[in-house]
Design an enzyme around this catalytic site. Structure first.
Site, PDB file in Angstrom:
ATOM      1  N   ARG A 103       0.878  -1.180   0.000  1.00 52.31           N
ATOM      2  CA  ARG A 103       0.000   0.000   0.000  1.00 52.31           C
ATOM      3  C   ARG A 103       0.908   1.220   0.000  1.00 52.31           C
ATOM      4  NH1 ARG A 103      -5.183   1.576   3.720  1.00 52.31           N
ATOM      5  NH2 ARG A 103      -6.091   0.096   2.257  1.00 52.31           N
ATOM      6  N   HIS A 130      -7.793   0.867  -5.917  1.00 49.94           N
ATOM      7  CA  HIS A 130      -7.914   0.008  -4.731  1.00 49.94           C
ATOM      8  C   HIS A 130      -8.642  -1.281  -5.150  1.00 49.94           C
ATOM      9  CE1 HIS A 130      -7.935  -1.184  -0.681  1.00 49.94           C
ATOM     10  NE2 HIS A 130      -8.814  -0.359  -0.148  1.00 49.94           N
ATOM     11  N   GLN A 133     -10.276  -3.940  -2.648  1.00 51.04           N
ATOM     12  CA  GLN A 133     -11.514  -3.452  -2.034  1.00 51.04           C
ATOM     13  C   GLN A 133     -12.716  -3.731  -2.946  1.00 51.04           C
ATOM     14  OE1 GLN A 133     -12.133  -1.478   0.999  1.00 51.04           O
ATOM     15  NE2 GLN A 133     -14.196  -2.116   0.413  1.00 51.04           N
ATOM     16  N   ASP A 218     -17.305   7.051  -0.293  1.00 52.95           N
ATOM     17  CA  ASP A 218     -15.994   6.938   0.352  1.00 52.95           C
ATOM     18  C   ASP A 218     -15.671   8.328   0.917  1.00 52.95           C
ATOM     19  OD1 ASP A 218     -13.456   6.149   1.165  1.00 52.95           O
ATOM     20  OD2 ASP A 218     -12.557   6.298  -0.828  1.00 52.95           O
ATOM     21  N   CYS A 258     -16.562   1.836   1.807  1.00 56.06           N
ATOM     22  CA  CYS A 258     -15.395   0.968   2.006  1.00 56.06           C
ATOM     23  C   CYS A 258     -14.805   1.116   3.401  1.00 56.06           C
ATOM     24  CB  CYS A 258     -14.341   1.256   0.938  1.00 56.06           C
ATOM     25  SG  CYS A 258     -13.751   2.956   0.967  1.00 56.06           S
ATOM     26  N   ARG A 286     -14.041  -8.528   3.194  1.00 52.14           N
ATOM     27  CA  ARG A 286     -12.647  -8.291   2.815  1.00 52.14           C
ATOM     28  C   ARG A 286     -11.815  -9.530   3.160  1.00 52.14           C
ATOM     29  NH1 ARG A 286     -10.500  -3.116   2.402  1.00 52.14           N
ATOM     30  NH2 ARG A 286      -8.685  -4.272   1.657  1.00 52.14           N
TER      31      ARG A 286
HETATM   32  N1  NVA Z   1      -9.982   6.826  -0.683  1.00 53.91           N
HETATM   33  C1  NVA Z   1      -9.523   6.400   0.615  1.00 53.91           C
HETATM   34  C2  NVA Z   1      -9.745   4.947   0.775  1.00 53.91           C
HETATM   35  C3  NVA Z   1      -9.353   4.395   2.120  1.00 53.91           C
HETATM   36  C4  NVA Z   1      -9.592   2.934   2.221  1.00 53.91           C
HETATM   37  C5  NVA Z   1      -8.065   6.755   0.772  1.00 53.91           C
HETATM   38  O1  NVA Z   1      -7.275   6.544  -0.162  1.00 53.91           O
HETATM   39  O2  NVA Z   1      -7.698   7.285   1.824  1.00 53.91           O
HETATM   40  N1   CP Z   2     -11.202   0.079   3.161  1.00 52.96           N
HETATM   41  C1   CP Z   2      -9.898  -0.041   3.488  1.00 52.96           C
HETATM   42  O1   CP Z   2      -9.038  -0.343   2.666  1.00 52.96           O
HETATM   43  O2   CP Z   2      -9.658   0.202   4.799  1.00 52.96           O
HETATM   44  P1   CP Z   2      -8.248   0.395   5.473  1.00 52.96           P
HETATM   45  O3   CP Z   2      -7.698   1.709   4.993  1.00 52.96           O
HETATM   46  O4   CP Z   2      -8.549   0.397   6.932  1.00 52.96           O
HETATM   47  O5   CP Z   2      -7.349  -0.732   5.067  1.00 52.96           O
END
Ligand code: NVA
Ligand code: CP
Length: 310
Positions: A103, A130, A133, A218, A258, A286
């Protein structure tokens, strides 16, 4: 050639349906307390350059439940963030591990890691997308509605990494996706759309949600977002998922997010905790889908053996 999961388009529609079959079986086995140790002796390295609750824990617990182990590697503790090249790191990690989850911010970094690693690489979220997800989300929709094709999704809010993977996933799986976002935050470009699903972008949240089976949102501000964030929040205010917007679908729609959620911003607590919300079942899935992804990628045949590669 090894298979990675960098975007949803790395899988075909048929492979995704197989993945869902596997996810369902793994879920059932877990519920019945039946052990399934398909990844005994295997190790997954998990590099996190951003925060995470669901992704980290579902993959870590997933590896444990499949009989393997996961190593949580924060970016700031690896030599990678002290100047060791991605190429060198990828080659070394490939000699120890059976797969890498990453990530990070820049999607290209994940693509470069996949290119130089001889083991599968899984994208655990980048600024661009993502995929893990959205695969779990489509599985959840199949479970709740009994179908995938022609399901109507309204994604309301910031057209971010999650929205981007929704476009890829909806197109590939034959779904009907409407994204409602302010014109200032429309996606700069569309991802490659490889299926016959419909993807539409509008500025009007009420138009997007009309007849929708699923309303999805989101956070308005994603990890690493830059720019005038106060202005962004202001422009996104009309895109909040609240009772009025939910009622505007004209049918009993389901609500997904999410997570993490910012209650009172992109979604009200009334809706998030209400009877239309399936967010916690979505979060649970998940784990099941991530396990199916691990099994599919880490057990693939013909992975080049590190020693013969060098
Ligand atoms: N769009 C959000 C998703 C978190 C799971 C982010 O990138 O912070
Ligand atoms: N939805 C998701 O990816 O959550 P986290 O950022 O907690 O991993």
């Amino acid at each position: 050639m090894k298979k990675d999961l960098l975007t949803i388009n790395d899988f075909s529609r048929e492979e995704i349906l197989e993945l869902f079959e596997k996810s369902g079986n793994l879920k059932e086995k877990r519920e019945k307390g039946i052990e399934h140790l398909s990844l005994k002796g295997k190790s997954l390295g998990m590099i996190f350059n951003k925060h995470s609750t669901r992704t980290r824990i579902s993959f870590e617990v997933g590896m444990y439940e499949l009989g393997g182990q996961a190593l949580f590697l924060t970016g700031d503790q690896l030599q990678l963030n002290r100047g060791e090249t991605l190429k060198d790191s990828a080659q070394v990690l490939s000699r120890y591990l059976n797969g890498i989850l990453i990530r990070t911010h820049d999607h290209q970094e994940v693509a470069d890691l996949a290119e130089h690693a001889t083991i599968p690489v899984i994208n655990g979220l980048t600024d661009l997308n993502h995929p893990v997800q959205i695969l779990a989300d489509i599985f959840t929709i199949k479970e709740k509605l009994g179908k995938i094709e022609n399901v109507k999704i309204a994604y309301v809010g910031d057209a971010n990494n999650v929205a981007y993977s929704w476009m890829t996933g909806a197109s590939l799986m034959g779904m009907d996706l409407k994204i409602a976002c302010p014109s200032e935050f429309k996606p700069a470009s569309l991802p490659p759309l490889n299926g016959n699903g419909k993807v539409e972008i509008t500025e009007d949240p009420y138009q997007a949600v009309k007849d929708a089976d699923i309303i999805y949102t989101d956070v308005w501000i994603s990890m690493g977002d830059k720019g005038d964030l106060d202005k962004k929040e202001k422009l996104l205010t009309p895109y909040q998922i609240n009772r009025k917007l939910l009622e505007a679908t004209g049918k009993s729609s389901l609500v997904m997010h999410c997570l993490p959620a910012h209650r009172g911003m992109e979604i009200t607590s009334e809706v998030l905790d209400g009877k239309s919300s399936i967010v916690f079942d979505q979060a649970e899935n998940r784990l099941h889908v991530q396990k199916a992804i691990l099994e599919t990628l880490l057990l693939q045949r013909n992975l080049r053996r590190d020693s013969s590669y060098f």
